[in-house]
Scaffold this motif. Sequence first.
Motif, PDB file in Angstrom:
ATOM      1  N   ARG A  49     125.146  76.912  27.087  1.00 55.73           N
ATOM      2  CA  ARG A  49     125.042  77.592  25.801  1.00 55.73           C
ATOM      3  C   ARG A  49     123.672  77.329  25.203  1.00 55.73           C
ATOM      4  NH1 ARG A  49     126.502  74.148  21.279  1.00 55.73           N
ATOM      5  NH2 ARG A  49     124.347  73.677  21.775  1.00 55.73           N
ATOM      6  N   MET A  50     123.015  78.392  24.766  1.00 62.53           N
ATOM      7  CA  MET A  50     121.676  78.270  24.200  1.00 62.53           C
ATOM      8  C   MET A  50     121.688  78.782  22.765  1.00 62.53           C
ATOM      9  SD  MET A  50     118.543  77.341  25.166  1.00 62.53           S
ATOM     10  CE  MET A  50     118.502  77.590  26.942  1.00 62.53           C
ATOM     11  N   ARG A  51     121.202  77.979  21.848  1.00 64.49           N
ATOM     12  CA  ARG A  51     121.088  78.393  20.444  1.00 64.49           C
ATOM     13  C   ARG A  51     119.619  78.541  20.090  1.00 64.49           C
ATOM     14  NH1 ARG A  51     125.437  74.310  17.499  1.00 64.49           N
ATOM     15  NH2 ARG A  51     127.327  75.496  17.986  1.00 64.49           N
ATOM     16  N   ALA A  52     119.251  79.739  19.678  1.00 62.84           N
ATOM     17  CA  ALA A  52     117.878  80.012  19.252  1.00 62.84           C
ATOM     18  C   ALA A  52     117.866  80.203  17.746  1.00 62.84           C
ATOM     19  CB  ALA A  52     117.350  81.260  19.953  1.00 62.84           C
ATOM     20  N   VAL A  53     116.866  79.643  17.095  1.00 56.38           N
ATOM     21  CA  VAL A  53     116.827  79.614  15.635  1.00 56.38           C
ATOM     22  C   VAL A  53     115.662  80.454  15.122  1.00 56.38           C
ATOM     23  CG1 VAL A  53     116.745  78.116  13.597  1.00 56.38           C
ATOM     24  CG2 VAL A  53     117.762  77.272  15.741  1.00 56.38           C
ATOM     25  N   ILE A  54     115.968  81.389  14.234  1.00 50.17           N
ATOM     26  CA  ILE A  54     114.946  82.221  13.601  1.00 50.17           C
ATOM     27  C   ILE A  54     114.951  81.933  12.105  1.00 50.17           C
ATOM     28  CG2 ILE A  54     114.179  84.575  13.120  1.00 50.17           C
ATOM     29  CD1 ILE A  54     115.494  85.443  15.719  1.00 50.17           C
ATOM     30  N   ASN A  55     113.847  81.400  11.603  1.00 49.86           N
ATOM     31  CA  ASN A  55     113.736  81.011  10.202  1.00 49.86           C
ATOM     32  C   ASN A  55     112.891  81.998   9.402  1.00 49.86           C
ATOM     33  OD1 ASN A  55     115.030  78.236   9.928  1.00 49.86           O
ATOM     34  ND2 ASN A  55     113.630  77.852  11.637  1.00 49.86           N
ATOM     35  N   THR A  56     113.337  82.303   8.198  1.00 44.26           N
ATOM     36  CA  THR A  56     112.515  83.016   7.220  1.00 44.26           C
ATOM     37  C   THR A  56     112.565  82.210   5.921  1.00 44.26           C
ATOM     38  OG1 THR A  56     114.257  84.389   6.203  1.00 44.26           O
ATOM     39  CG2 THR A  56     113.275  85.195   8.271  1.00 44.26           C
ATOM     40  N   ASP A  57     111.857  82.685   4.900  1.00 46.59           N
ATOM     41  CA  ASP A  57     111.876  81.971   3.616  1.00 46.59           C
ATOM     42  C   ASP A  57     113.265  81.949   3.001  1.00 46.59           C
ATOM     43  OD1 ASP A  57     109.195  81.456   3.802  1.00 46.59           O
ATOM     44  OD2 ASP A  57     108.589  83.177   2.569  1.00 46.59           O
ATOM     45  N   HIS A  58     114.071  82.964   3.309  1.00 52.77           N
ATOM     46  CA  HIS A  58     115.361  83.103   2.633  1.00 52.77           C
ATOM     47  C   HIS A  58     116.560  83.055   3.570  1.00 52.77           C
ATOM     48  CE1 HIS A  58     112.923  84.134  -0.804  1.00 52.77           C
ATOM     49  NE2 HIS A  58     112.441  85.194  -0.191  1.00 52.77           N
ATOM     50  N   SER A  59     116.321  82.780   4.858  1.00 51.40           N
ATOM     51  CA  SER A  59     117.465  82.780   5.775  1.00 51.40           C
ATOM     52  C   SER A  59     117.186  81.949   7.025  1.00 51.40           C
ATOM     53  CB  SER A  59     117.816  84.213   6.189  1.00 51.40           C
ATOM     54  OG  SER A  59     116.817  84.748   7.046  1.00 51.40           O
ATOM     55  N   LEU A  61     118.773  82.306  10.921  1.00 53.26           N
ATOM     56  CA  LEU A  61     119.645  83.012  11.858  1.00 53.26           C
ATOM     57  C   LEU A  61     119.711  82.207  13.158  1.00 53.26           C
ATOM     58  CD1 LEU A  61     121.176  85.544  12.930  1.00 53.26           C
ATOM     59  CD2 LEU A  61     118.941  86.548  13.425  1.00 53.26           C
ATOM     60  N   VAL A  62     120.904  81.845  13.577  1.00 54.00           N
ATOM     61  CA  VAL A  62     121.102  81.097  14.824  1.00 54.00           C
ATOM     62  C   VAL A  62     121.801  82.020  15.818  1.00 54.00           C
ATOM     63  CG1 VAL A  62     122.037  79.028  15.890  1.00 54.00           C
ATOM     64  CG2 VAL A  62     121.325  78.974  13.482  1.00 54.00           C
ATOM     65  N   ILE A  63     121.081  82.398  16.876  1.00 56.39           N
ATOM     66  CA  ILE A  63     121.633  83.292  17.886  1.00 56.39           C
ATOM     67  C   ILE A  63     122.101  82.462  19.073  1.00 56.39           C
ATOM     68  CG2 ILE A  63     121.208  85.294  19.357  1.00 56.39           C
ATOM     69  CD1 ILE A  63     118.925  86.067  17.533  1.00 56.39           C
ATOM     70  N   ILE A  64     123.337  82.673  19.480  1.00 54.46           N
ATOM     71  CA  ILE A  64     123.942  81.868  20.541  1.00 54.46           C
ATOM     72  C   ILE A  64     124.131  82.728  21.788  1.00 54.46           C
ATOM     73  CG2 ILE A  64     125.842  80.341  21.151  1.00 54.46           C
ATOM     74  CD1 ILE A  64     126.518  80.380  18.074  1.00 54.46           C
ATOM     75  N   ASP A  65     123.449  82.339  22.848  1.00 48.00           N
ATOM     76  CA  ASP A  65     123.627  82.980  24.155  1.00 48.00           C
ATOM     77  C   ASP A  65     124.745  82.253  24.880  1.00 48.00           C
ATOM     78  OD1 ASP A  65     123.317  84.372  26.509  1.00 48.00           O
ATOM     79  OD2 ASP A  65     121.586  83.221  27.185  1.00 48.00           O
ATOM     80  N   THR A  66     125.816  82.965  25.216  1.00 46.04           N
ATOM     81  CA  THR A  66     126.978  82.334  25.838  1.00 46.04           C
ATOM     82  C   THR A  66     127.097  82.742  27.311  1.00 46.04           C
ATOM     83  OG1 THR A  66     128.503  84.146  25.280  1.00 46.04           O
ATOM     84  CG2 THR A  66     128.212  82.392  23.648  1.00 46.04           C
ATOM     85  N   PRO A  67     127.767  81.926  28.125  1.00 50.93           N
ATOM     86  CA  PRO A  67     128.025  82.330  29.511  1.00 50.93           C
ATOM     87  C   PRO A  67     128.862  83.610  29.553  1.00 50.93           C
ATOM     88  CG  PRO A  67     128.455  79.987  29.212  1.00 50.93           C
ATOM     89  CD  PRO A  67     128.245  80.560  27.848  1.00 50.93           C
ATOM     90  N   GLY A  68     128.627  84.436  30.575  1.00 52.77           N
ATOM     91  CA  GLY A  68     129.393  85.666  30.711  1.00 52.77           C
ATOM     92  C   GLY A  68     130.866  85.377  30.952  1.00 52.77           C
TER      93      GLY A  68
END
Length: 304
Positions: A49-59, A61-68
Amino acid sequence: MNDKNNVPFTSGFVALVGRPNAGKSTLLNACMGEKIAITSPVAQTTRRRMRAVINTDHSQLVIIDTPGLHKPKDALGSELNNAALAELADADVVAFLVDATKPVGRGDEWVARHVEGADADYKLLVLTKADIAGPEQVSAQLSAASELATFDDELVVSATEGFNVDAFLELVSAHLPEGPRWFPEGMDVDATPEDLVAEFVREKLFLHLRQELPHSVGVLCDEIGYADDGHASIEATILVERDGQKGIVLGRGGLMIKRVGIEARRDIERLLGCKVYLNLTVRVAPQWRRDEREIRRLGYGLEE
């Protein structure tokens, strides 16, 4: 939670779910603008499982790549399914990815039932690989996939071409709840350097061995050490299940493992920002895919 300008801060987790090879890892990389998740044409490439984090000033977002999600044939398959379903259960947003180039089938229907039962506030149908599917095929696939579950919205994307990737980010970000910053601002992935090293090596094995034995291969990064001159020295172990498979990984005269090491080192040097010495060892671990302790030691199972 509001910032100093009284703008609500939103944060949440977006789970990418779907059948093997639906394009989840490719979409994650496109969202991040760099390669952090490995990809290959081989089904079930994603194990961790991979969690990628996208940060902005107001948010955040954590996107999770899961196994098929698939019908498991061993303990490894069961662990991968459990890990994916656990992320689906806890997500604020669920993105159900369907390959535009392959007919919707019973496997998609099975995944869709889990999506339907998830508690996420927003469920998005994402049709992937639009760059290699014709307009009529995309239209037919979208119509068939939309019948699988109740979705709040649908989107057609091509992660490799960057088509609608920004639209995907805008859609899911708009449906994040108010919440805290779960990860530090400078963090863009919740994997350790050791995790990523092991994944880069495994990707090269998958790419070069294709159907010969990829699912019998596991990789563990044993150690990363740094020398005074700044270069990194890395020890990693490749696990296979039989002696014959060890010979395939090594290749004639050691050519295959040398090729894998050279190509993996390029990604690792980009990751670590320094020159790398990479030593790969191949070890036979009979039936490791049926050993839950070995599976979890490799980081492929559900976290406890």
